[in-house]
Scaffold this motif. Structure first.
Motif, PDB file in Angstrom:
ATOM      1  N   LEU A  21       4.520   0.456  39.429  1.00 32.43           N
ATOM      2  CA  LEU A  21       5.228  -0.768  39.027  1.00 32.43           C
ATOM      3  C   LEU A  21       6.728  -0.505  38.888  1.00 32.43           C
ATOM      4  CD1 LEU A  21       2.767  -2.417  36.466  1.00 32.43           C
ATOM      5  CD2 LEU A  21       3.232  -3.134  38.800  1.00 32.43           C
ATOM      6  N   ALA A  22       7.074   0.698  38.454  1.00 29.26           N
ATOM      7  CA  ALA A  22       8.497   1.063  38.376  1.00 29.26           C
ATOM      8  C   ALA A  22       9.112   1.093  39.775  1.00 29.26           C
ATOM      9  CB  ALA A  22       8.658   2.415  37.691  1.00 29.26           C
ATOM     10  N   GLN A  23       8.362   1.631  40.731  1.00 34.28           N
ATOM     11  CA  GLN A  23       8.864   1.730  42.109  1.00 34.28           C
ATOM     12  C   GLN A  23       8.971   0.363  42.783  1.00 34.28           C
ATOM     13  OE1 GLN A  23       5.798   4.358  43.568  1.00 34.28           O
ATOM     14  NE2 GLN A  23       7.210   6.036  43.894  1.00 34.28           N
ATOM     15  N   GLU A  24       7.983  -0.494  42.550  1.00 33.44           N
ATOM     16  CA  GLU A  24       7.835  -1.696  43.382  1.00 33.44           C
ATOM     17  C   GLU A  24       8.232  -2.998  42.693  1.00 33.44           C
ATOM     18  OE1 GLU A  24       3.898  -1.690  45.111  1.00 33.44           O
ATOM     19  OE2 GLU A  24       4.396   0.041  46.366  1.00 33.44           O
ATOM     20  N   SER A  25       8.682  -2.914  41.455  1.00 29.95           N
ATOM     21  CA  SER A  25       9.091  -4.142  40.749  1.00 29.95           C
ATOM     22  C   SER A  25      10.343  -3.850  39.935  1.00 29.95           C
ATOM     23  CB  SER A  25       7.977  -4.608  39.806  1.00 29.95           C
ATOM     24  OG  SER A  25       7.946  -3.794  38.643  1.00 29.95           O
ATOM     25  N   ASP A  26      10.875  -4.907  39.346  1.00 28.97           N
ATOM     26  CA  ASP A  26      12.059  -4.739  38.485  1.00 28.97           C
ATOM     27  C   ASP A  26      11.675  -4.762  37.005  1.00 28.97           C
ATOM     28  OD1 ASP A  26      13.800  -4.621  40.659  1.00 28.97           O
ATOM     29  OD2 ASP A  26      13.871  -6.805  40.800  1.00 28.97           O
ATOM     30  N   TYR A  27      10.402  -4.624  36.722  1.00 28.63           N
ATOM     31  CA  TYR A  27       9.965  -4.710  35.330  1.00 28.63           C
ATOM     32  C   TYR A  27      10.402  -3.500  34.503  1.00 28.63           C
ATOM     33  CZ  TYR A  27       6.991  -8.704  36.425  1.00 28.63           C
ATOM     34  OH  TYR A  27       6.535  -9.929  36.797  1.00 28.63           O
ATOM     35  N   GLY A 210     -11.311   8.791  45.405  1.00 32.91           N
ATOM     36  CA  GLY A 210     -10.048   8.070  45.570  1.00 32.91           C
ATOM     37  C   GLY A 210      -8.931   8.728  44.785  1.00 32.91           C
ATOM     38  N   GLU A 211      -7.724   8.324  45.079  1.00 31.67           N
ATOM     39  CA  GLU A 211      -6.541   8.810  44.356  1.00 31.67           C
ATOM     40  C   GLU A 211      -6.080   7.735  43.380  1.00 31.67           C
ATOM     41  OE1 GLU A 211      -5.333  11.826  44.714  1.00 31.67           O
ATOM     42  OE2 GLU A 211      -6.463  12.421  46.501  1.00 31.67           O
ATOM     43  N   ALA A 212      -5.549   8.161  42.248  1.00 30.54           N
ATOM     44  CA  ALA A 212      -5.025   7.203  41.259  1.00 30.54           C
ATOM     45  C   ALA A 212      -3.966   6.298  41.878  1.00 30.54           C
ATOM     46  CB  ALA A 212      -4.451   7.956  40.063  1.00 30.54           C
ATOM     47  N   GLU A 213      -3.187   6.846  42.813  1.00 24.87           N
ATOM     48  CA  GLU A 213      -2.126   6.063  43.464  1.00 24.87           C
ATOM     49  C   GLU A 213      -2.704   4.888  44.266  1.00 24.87           C
ATOM     50  OE1 GLU A 213      -2.246   9.443  43.521  1.00 24.87           O
ATOM     51  OE2 GLU A 213      -0.675   9.544  41.980  1.00 24.87           O
ATOM     52  N   GLU A 214      -3.912   5.079  44.808  1.00 26.94           N
ATOM     53  CA  GLU A 214      -4.529   4.002  45.591  1.00 26.94           C
ATOM     54  C   GLU A 214      -4.909   2.832  44.682  1.00 26.94           C
ATOM     55  OE1 GLU A 214      -6.660   5.949  49.366  1.00 26.94           O
ATOM     56  OE2 GLU A 214      -7.369   6.823  47.494  1.00 26.94           O
ATOM     57  N   VAL A 215      -5.400   3.157  43.498  1.00 24.26           N
ATOM     58  CA  VAL A 215      -5.706   2.102  42.514  1.00 24.26           C
ATOM     59  C   VAL A 215      -4.400   1.417  42.091  1.00 24.26           C
ATOM     60  CG1 VAL A 215      -6.745   1.562  40.280  1.00 24.26           C
ATOM     61  CG2 VAL A 215      -7.714   3.386  41.702  1.00 24.26           C
ATOM     62  N   ALA A 216      -3.369   2.218  41.885  1.00 25.91           N
ATOM     63  CA  ALA A 216      -2.072   1.676  41.459  1.00 25.91           C
ATOM     64  C   ALA A 216      -1.482   0.737  42.507  1.00 25.91           C
ATOM     65  CB  ALA A 216      -1.099   2.817  41.154  1.00 25.91           C
ATOM     66  N   ASP A 217      -1.681   1.047  43.793  1.00 23.96           N
ATOM     67  CA  ASP A 217      -1.203   0.164  44.867  1.00 23.96           C
ATOM     68  C   ASP A 217      -1.828  -1.226  44.745  1.00 23.96           C
ATOM     69  OD1 ASP A 217       0.624   1.666  46.386  1.00 23.96           O
ATOM     70  OD2 ASP A 217      -0.988   2.716  47.429  1.00 23.96           O
ATOM     71  N   LEU A 218      -3.128  -1.247  44.477  1.00 19.56           N
ATOM     72  CA  LEU A 218      -3.854  -2.513  44.338  1.00 19.56           C
ATOM     73  C   LEU A 218      -3.367  -3.280  43.103  1.00 19.56           C
ATOM     74  CD1 LEU A 218      -6.060  -4.552  44.992  1.00 19.56           C
ATOM     75  CD2 LEU A 218      -7.738  -2.969  43.992  1.00 19.56           C
ATOM     76  N   VAL A 219      -3.205  -2.574  41.995  1.00 16.12           N
ATOM     77  CA  VAL A 219      -2.716  -3.209  40.759  1.00 16.12           C
ATOM     78  C   VAL A 219      -1.314  -3.774  40.970  1.00 16.12           C
ATOM     79  CG1 VAL A 219      -2.048  -2.804  38.355  1.00 16.12           C
ATOM     80  CG2 VAL A 219      -4.184  -1.833  39.241  1.00 16.12           C
ATOM     81  N   SER A 220      -0.477  -3.015  41.662  1.00 15.46           N
ATOM     82  CA  SER A 220       0.896  -3.451  41.914  1.00 15.46           C
ATOM     83  C   SER A 220       0.914  -4.754  42.727  1.00 15.46           C
ATOM     84  CB  SER A 220       1.665  -2.355  42.654  1.00 15.46           C
ATOM     85  OG  SER A 220       2.973  -2.786  42.940  1.00 15.46           O
TER      86      SER A 220
END
Length: 243
Positions: A21-27, A210-220
């Motif tokens: 979320l830090a990488q892909e948003s301005d939150y 799976g990798e935690a990053e893959e779950v994070a991509d979906l959440v993002s």
């Protein structure tokens, strides 16, 4: 200041979500943790290394008074801030066969996942409704979708959150608030480190954890404006495991 709150954000999937979320948003990222200050500080440092802002907010999601006190204090200090994204990620497992399960092992697992969802989401929901915008993402589990032997408590807790996701989604959709659940299968984290990966991989069509990053991509994605017409959904991310 627009914020995203991630419960259980200090390690594993929670940390990966904070960073994504830090990488892909301005939150501005609110990293909730209960006890592991060292891990939480690490997550904070990694978010700041990406050039984004974050802060730690310590409370036990299972404890209503603790959650209220911490969030009220934060709101008082940040009266202009808007929490637009809530990721209910905090969870705990106390696995064992049901016939030997102690009441405490049943209750504590439900308290963190199910009551944790209530305590955090209920605190912010009226504010989201007033602001006419929100993204609520609940991290559940393949166990909550299909049930897993040895995890009756965890399966019940996550299935409860799935039911809550579907109901709340219908209540708040008119106000541009989406409520979705993400149901990971076997993901490489501290929580699965003790599992026999070689044996379990045989059950997984994708032939890997799976990798935690893959779950994070979906959440993002679900936390973004792109997902505005998706609500009340349970999205499985499990490499193809189904009952």
């Amino acid at each position: 200041m627009k914020c995203a709150l991630i419960t259980g954000g200090s390690r594993g999937i929670g940390r990966a979500i904070c960073l994504k979320l830090a990488q892909e948003s301005d939150y501005h990222i609110l990293i909730n943790f209960q006890g592991n200050q060292v891990a939480a500080q690490e997550t904070l440092a990694q978010v700041e290394a990406l050039g984004k802002t974050a802060e730690l907010i310590q409370f036990n999601v299972a404890n209503s008074d603790d959650t209220q006190a911490a969030l009220n204090a934060w709101v008082e200090q940040n009266p202009e801030a808007k929490v637009e994204v809530i990721v209910n990620n905090a969870g705990m497992a106390k696995d064992g066969l049901f016939m030997w399960m102690q009441k405490e092992d049943w209750q504590s697992v439900l308290d963190v996942s199910l009551n944790g969802f209530f305590n955090v989401t209920n605190f912010f929901i009226q504010k989201m409704l007033r602001n006419r915008y929100g993204r609520i993402i609940n991290v559940v589990s393949v166990s909550g979708v299909k049930g897993t032997a040895g995890q009756t408590n965890y399966s019940a807790a996550k299935a409860g959150v799935i039911g809550a996701t579907k109901a709340l989604a219908q209540e708040v959709a008119k106000r541009n608030i989406t409520v979705n659940a993400v149901a990971p299968g076997f993901i490489k984290t501290d929580m699965t480190a003790e599992l026999d990966e070689k044996e379990l991989v045989k059950m997984i069509p994708a032939n890997r954890f799976g990798e935690a990053e893959e779950v994070a991509d979906l959440v993002s994605f679900l936390a973004s404006k792109k997902s505005g017409y998706i609500t009340g959904e349970v999205i499985n991310i499990n490499g193809g495991i189904y009952s």
